[in-house]
Motif scaffolding. Structure first.
Motif, PDB file in Angstrom:
ATOM      1  N   ASP A  31       0.839  -1.212   0.000  1.00 37.89           N
ATOM      2  CA  ASP A  31       0.000   0.000   0.000  1.00 37.89           C
ATOM      3  C   ASP A  31       0.871   1.258   0.000  1.00 37.89           C
ATOM      4  N   GLY A  32       2.052   1.196  -0.658  1.00 39.92           N
ATOM      5  CA  GLY A  32       2.916   2.365  -0.804  1.00 39.92           C
ATOM      6  C   GLY A  32       3.939   2.538   0.272  1.00 39.92           C
ATOM      7  N   ARG A  33       3.925   1.691   1.347  1.00 37.37           N
ATOM      8  CA  ARG A  33       4.915   1.804   2.412  1.00 37.37           C
ATOM      9  C   ARG A  33       6.091   0.869   2.132  1.00 37.37           C
ATOM     10  N   ASN A  34       7.302   1.342   2.436  1.00 38.79           N
ATOM     11  CA  ASN A  34       8.486   0.505   2.279  1.00 38.79           C
ATOM     12  C   ASN A  34       8.592  -0.421   3.489  1.00 38.79           C
ATOM     13  N   GLU A  35       8.480  -1.716   3.226  1.00 36.50           N
ATOM     14  CA  GLU A  35       8.460  -2.695   4.315  1.00 36.50           C
ATOM     15  C   GLU A  35       9.767  -3.480   4.439  1.00 36.50           C
ATOM     16  N   GLY A  36      10.766  -3.227   3.579  1.00 28.96           N
ATOM     17  CA  GLY A  36      12.031  -3.943   3.709  1.00 28.96           C
ATOM     18  C   GLY A  36      12.434  -4.632   2.425  1.00 28.96           C
ATOM     19  N   SER A  55       8.810 -11.592   5.828  1.00 28.17           N
ATOM     20  CA  SER A  55       7.484 -11.958   6.347  1.00 28.17           C
ATOM     21  C   SER A  55       6.942 -10.767   7.123  1.00 28.17           C
ATOM     22  N   LEU A  56       5.707 -10.403   6.861  1.00 25.15           N
ATOM     23  CA  LEU A  56       5.100  -9.219   7.479  1.00 25.15           C
ATOM     24  C   LEU A  56       3.922  -9.643   8.351  1.00 25.15           C
ATOM     25  N   ASP A  57       3.943  -9.177   9.585  1.00 26.80           N
ATOM     26  CA  ASP A  57       2.847  -9.475  10.524  1.00 26.80           C
ATOM     27  C   ASP A  57       1.955  -8.238  10.686  1.00 26.80           C
ATOM     28  N   ARG A  58       0.808  -8.521  11.331  1.00 26.56           N
ATOM     29  CA  ARG A  58      -0.124  -7.450  11.667  1.00 26.56           C
ATOM     30  C   ARG A  58      -0.508  -6.619  10.436  1.00 26.56           C
ATOM     31  N   ILE A  59      -0.802  -7.301   9.358  1.00 28.19           N
ATOM     32  CA  ILE A  59      -1.298  -6.642   8.144  1.00 28.19           C
ATOM     33  C   ILE A  59      -2.821  -6.661   8.177  1.00 28.19           C
ATOM     34  N   GLY A  60      -3.427  -5.498   7.987  1.00 28.51           N
ATOM     35  CA  GLY A  60      -4.885  -5.432   8.021  1.00 28.51           C
ATOM     36  C   GLY A  60      -5.522  -6.302   6.957  1.00 28.51           C
ATOM     37  N   GLU A  61      -6.628  -6.942   7.353  1.00 23.42           N
ATOM     38  CA  GLU A  61      -7.288  -7.815   6.381  1.00 23.42           C
ATOM     39  C   GLU A  61      -7.907  -7.006   5.250  1.00 23.42           C
ATOM     40  N   GLY A  62      -8.101  -7.717   4.130  1.00 22.17           N
ATOM     41  CA  GLY A  62      -8.663  -7.088   2.936  1.00 22.17           C
ATOM     42  C   GLY A  62      -7.655  -7.101   1.793  1.00 22.17           C
ATOM     43  N   GLU A  74      11.750  -4.410 -14.058  1.00 21.48           N
ATOM     44  CA  GLU A  74      10.451  -3.764 -14.018  1.00 21.48           C
ATOM     45  C   GLU A  74       9.821  -3.963 -12.627  1.00 21.48           C
ATOM     46  N   THR A  75       9.079  -2.952 -12.176  1.00 25.47           N
ATOM     47  CA  THR A  75       8.383  -3.068 -10.890  1.00 25.47           C
ATOM     48  C   THR A  75       7.296  -4.146 -10.985  1.00 25.47           C
ATOM     49  N   TYR A  76       7.286  -5.021  -9.974  1.00 20.39           N
ATOM     50  CA  TYR A  76       6.284  -6.081  -9.918  1.00 20.39           C
ATOM     51  C   TYR A  76       5.124  -5.600  -9.061  1.00 20.39           C
ATOM     52  N   ARG A  77       3.916  -5.723  -9.575  1.00 15.57           N
ATOM     53  CA  ARG A  77       2.729  -5.278  -8.824  1.00 15.57           C
ATOM     54  C   ARG A  77       1.693  -6.396  -8.784  1.00 15.57           C
ATOM     55  N   ARG A  78       1.041  -6.507  -7.588  1.00 16.72           N
ATOM     56  CA  ARG A  78       0.001  -7.526  -7.435  1.00 16.72           C
ATOM     57  C   ARG A  78      -0.919  -7.130  -6.285  1.00 16.72           C
ATOM     58  N   THR A  79      -2.177  -7.426  -6.405  1.00 17.77           N
ATOM     59  CA  THR A  79      -3.146  -7.214  -5.327  1.00 17.77           C
ATOM     60  C   THR A  79      -3.362  -8.536  -4.597  1.00 17.77           C
ATOM     61  N   VAL A  80      -3.196  -8.500  -3.261  1.00 15.27           N
ATOM     62  CA  VAL A  80      -3.276  -9.728  -2.453  1.00 15.27           C
ATOM     63  C   VAL A  80      -4.436  -9.594  -1.459  1.00 15.27           C
ATOM     64  N   LEU A  81      -5.195 -10.650  -1.321  1.00 13.85           N
ATOM     65  CA  LEU A  81      -6.294 -10.681  -0.342  1.00 13.85           C
ATOM     66  C   LEU A  81      -5.761 -11.263   0.974  1.00 13.85           C
ATOM     67  N   THR A 119      -2.094 -17.247   5.811  1.00 11.47           N
ATOM     68  CA  THR A 119      -1.028 -16.326   5.410  1.00 11.47           C
ATOM     69  C   THR A 119      -1.015 -16.179   3.891  1.00 11.47           C
ATOM     70  N   ALA A 120      -1.134 -14.947   3.446  1.00 12.32           N
ATOM     71  CA  ALA A 120      -1.053 -14.698   1.995  1.00 12.32           C
ATOM     72  C   ALA A 120       0.416 -14.773   1.569  1.00 12.32           C
ATOM     73  N   ARG A 121       0.651 -15.390   0.427  1.00 15.48           N
ATOM     74  CA  ARG A 121       2.029 -15.603  -0.039  1.00 15.48           C
ATOM     75  C   ARG A 121       2.215 -14.967  -1.431  1.00 15.48           C
TER      76      ARG A 121
END
Length: 270
Positions: A1-6, A11-18, A30-37, A43-45
């Motif tokens: 969602d636009g934040r740099n996470e590392g 592995s990222l915890d406490r990610i809001g659902e949706g 090229e930048t890789y983009r994907r929408t994850v539920l 755990t979404a992978r």
């Protein structure tokens, strides 16, 4: 969602659902983009394969206008700007009339734009050619270089010298062309910073262009090359190669242009 996470792997915890927008960035790709539920139950992978960015190459020549080949393929005259070039090593060759050919292996990195400059070294001499007759088209290595002009007396028997500069040192092919004449292709050699002089004679062909009728019978026809019409009506003809004859006015019925079909028909007659 636009934040740099590392940096991956991560592995990222406490990610809001949706639905979450994930982007992966790496220099040269090229930048890789994907929408994850994201759901509380699992755990979404994300397994991502990034696509390499193409490279770019600009080829400059001094002086400008050299012919540029990349991996053997002609790309145009410098300056040449290439985009979408596959990363890796590329063979670049530049050629210019009158200059030494140069070749380099150039490494283009992922997403990298490379500028390569070639300073061309003059490596040429001059051809000075006289033709007999004048009015001859001069071709060198299959390229038209000019037409020889009549001599100072305005006759086309011998031409004025035609000077052709910036011919690369080495062997070249000479072709001389004028309608009604033949010339056997020959090779000549150019030396750097020197003038090579050639005096070339073409062989005239015997190509009839008129038909002279001296009677009504099938044998009363003469074909030849018209040389001259006199004011008194006399006609000079070349009736075979190197054989000339004058026909007096009143000794022939007509003089007409020889049509191509008439010439072919006569040649085919046994």
């Amino acid at each position: 969602d636009g934040r740099n996470e590392g940096v991956t792997p991560i592995s990222l915890d406490r990610i809001g659902e949706g639905e979450r927008d994930v982007s992966l960035q790496f220099a040269g790709y090229e930048t890789y983009r994907r929408t994850v539920l994201v759901t509380p139950e699992e755990t979404a992978r994300v397994d991502a394969t990034l696509t390499p960015l193409p490279g770019g190459l600009s080829v400059i020549s001094i002086p400008n206008g050299a012919r540029v080949y990349v991996d053997g393929e002609y790309m145009g005259e410098a300056t040449v700007n290439l985009r979408d070039l596959e990363p890796g090593a590329h063979n670049v060759r530049v050629e210019m009339r009158g200059h030494a050919t140069q070749t380099k292996t150039i490494q283009v990195g992922l997403g990298e734009r490379v500028i390569e400059e070639f300073e061309m070294e003059r490596n040429s001499g001059t051809l000075q050619i006289v033709t007999r007759p004048a009015g001859v088209n001069v071709n060198i290595n299959g390229e038209f270089m000019g037409t020889t002009k009549p001599g100072s007396d305005a006759s086309d028997v011998v031409s004025r010298p035609l000077r052709i500069d910036m011919l690369s040192q080495g062997s070249h092919t000479l072709q001389l062309v004028r309608e009604g004449y033949t010339f056997e292709t020959k090779r000549f050699f150019i030396t750097k910073d020197e003038v090579t002089a050639l005096d070339e004679a073409l062989e005239r062909q015997f190509i009839p262009n008129v038909i002279l009728r001296i009677g009504d019978g099938p044998d009363d026809v003469i074909t030849g090359v018209l040389q001259r019409r006199h004011f008194n009506g006399d006609v000079d003809l070349e009736i075979s190669k190197g054989v000339f004859r004058t026909f007096k006015a009143g000794s022939f019925i007509s003089l007409e242009p020889l049509k191509q079909e008439e010439e072919i028909e006569e040649e085919e007659t046994p």
